[in-house]
Design an enzyme around this catalytic site. Structure first.
Site, mmCIF file in Angstrom:
data_model
loop_
_atom_site.group_PDB
_atom_site.id
_atom_site.type_symbol
_atom_site.label_atom_id
_atom_site.label_comp_id
_atom_site.label_asym_id
_atom_site.label_seq_id
_atom_site.Cartn_x
_atom_site.Cartn_y
_atom_site.Cartn_z
ATOM 1 N N GLU A 44 -17.012 -16.012 15.142
ATOM 2 C CA GLU A 44 -15.715 -16.921 15.465
ATOM 3 C C GLU A 44 -14.538 -15.811 15.803
ATOM 4 O O GLU A 44 -14.556 -14.822 15.146
ATOM 5 C CB GLU A 44 -15.532 -17.504 13.742
ATOM 6 C CG GLU A 44 -14.157 -18.323 13.861
ATOM 7 C CD GLU A 44 -14.128 -18.923 12.400
ATOM 8 O OE1 GLU A 44 -13.261 -19.706 12.085
ATOM 9 O OE2 GLU A 44 -14.845 -18.328 11.541
ATOM 10 N N LYS A 113 -12.762 -26.315 16.301
ATOM 11 C CA LYS A 113 -13.079 -26.266 14.912
ATOM 12 C C LYS A 113 -12.403 -27.515 14.385
ATOM 13 O O LYS A 113 -11.152 -27.730 14.314
ATOM 14 C CB LYS A 113 -13.023 -25.054 14.119
ATOM 15 C CG LYS A 113 -13.414 -24.899 12.575
ATOM 16 C CD LYS A 113 -12.965 -23.322 12.199
ATOM 17 C CE LYS A 113 -13.400 -23.070 10.723
ATOM 18 N NZ LYS A 113 -13.345 -21.875 10.363
ATOM 19 N N CYS A 146 -18.125 -22.128 11.678
ATOM 20 C CA CYS A 146 -18.097 -21.543 10.288
ATOM 21 C C CYS A 146 -18.222 -22.431 9.580
ATOM 22 O O CYS A 146 -19.041 -23.206 8.923
ATOM 23 C CB CYS A 146 -16.711 -20.484 10.352
ATOM 24 S SG CYS A 146 -16.698 -19.393 9.118
#
Length: 269
Positions: A44, A113, A146
């Site tokens: 990430e 994200k 994540c």
């Protein structure tokens, strides 16, 4: 059924200039290609490193930027697909993003994200819209980043899109290693999918991250796992395992029998 060899580039956790990031990526992709990989995943925010708002803003890329074009050119030169974590600028908004390039260097997906877990991310980034599916070398793929994987709903949404391989750049802190130990394998099992989960390295100089990048199979088993330091781990996935797993228990099919819109117990005020 299609086979795919996936490589996880467990890079050092550091701010990288665009030139340094491309140099390190070039070396990693060369290693991956030599090992027979079809696709490589970075952690990430590979470009900026994780945790610095200043680094994020300094390295944020717009679609079609010189850096992203150069990353695509590396994918084409090495004939290795690429999932690249980076900060994305779009208008006035910043996103924690992952760009996906095919083996010809074409951008085939750009994921933003959804779940922003802390003040650093909430102050920097705007949430994305959620997973979408795309095809890579005949395999149905999606991306999460994540903290997204810690929400069953997001992995399930990807599974309902037909995802066979879920690609997850991450920056997992050492104190939350339970996620890579238990949650990621559980998501693979309950959704009958492979998961490639790529973290930053951890070593004596920097023990902040877990350094436990892994590839999990649809039966919940780890096919490979990194051991902390800067590393590259690889495994070959066979999507026939997805269908074999569903032939035993197909949670997605059985879920249709339940009316989950109505909670089974009253809420407690």
């Amino acid at each position: 059924m299609p086979l795919l060899t996936l490589a996880l580039f467990q890079a050092r956790p550091a701010f990288r200039s665009a030139d340094d990031a491309l140099t390190d990526l070039d070396l990693a992709m060369s290693r991956a290609a030599t090992a027979g990989a079809d696709m490589l995943i970075t952690p990430e925010l590979y470009l900026s490193g994780y945790g610095s708002a200043g680094a994020v803003r300094a390295t944020a890329q717009v679609q079609g930027s010189q850096f992203l074009r150069a990353a695509g050119q590396l994918a084409a030169r090495h004939r290795v697909g690429l999932v690249l974590g980076y900060p994305e600028q779009s208008g006035c908004a910043l996103y924690n993003s992952a760009a996906v390039f095919d083996r010809a260097g074409h951008l085939i997906s750009n994921y933003r994200k959804v779940a922003l877990p802390n003040d650093f991310e909430r102050d920097c980034f705007t949430p994305g819209a959620g997973p979408e599916a795309f095809d890579f070398e005949g395999i149905r793929c999606s991306v999460l980043i994540c903290y997204d994987i810690e929400f069953p709903e997001l992995a399930r949404r990807a599974a309902l899109l037909g995802t066979e391989l879920l690609l997850v750049p991450t920056a997992l802190r050492a104190k939350w290693r339970f996620v890579s130990d238990a949650i990621v394998p559980s998501r693979a099992y309950e959704n009958a999918m492979f998961i490639g989960y790529c973290d930053f390295a951890a070593d004596e100089a920097n023990s902040e991250f877990s350094g436990t990048s892994s590839i999990c199979a649809p039966d919940g088993q780890h096919l490979c796992r990194a051991s902390g330091r800067e590393d590259m781990v690889l495994a070959t996935i066979d999507t026939s395992a997805v269908h074999l797993r569903k032939s035993d228990f197909d949670f997605l099919h059985d879920l249709e029998r339940f009316d989950l819109a109505t909670p089974p117990f009253p809420k407690i005020a």
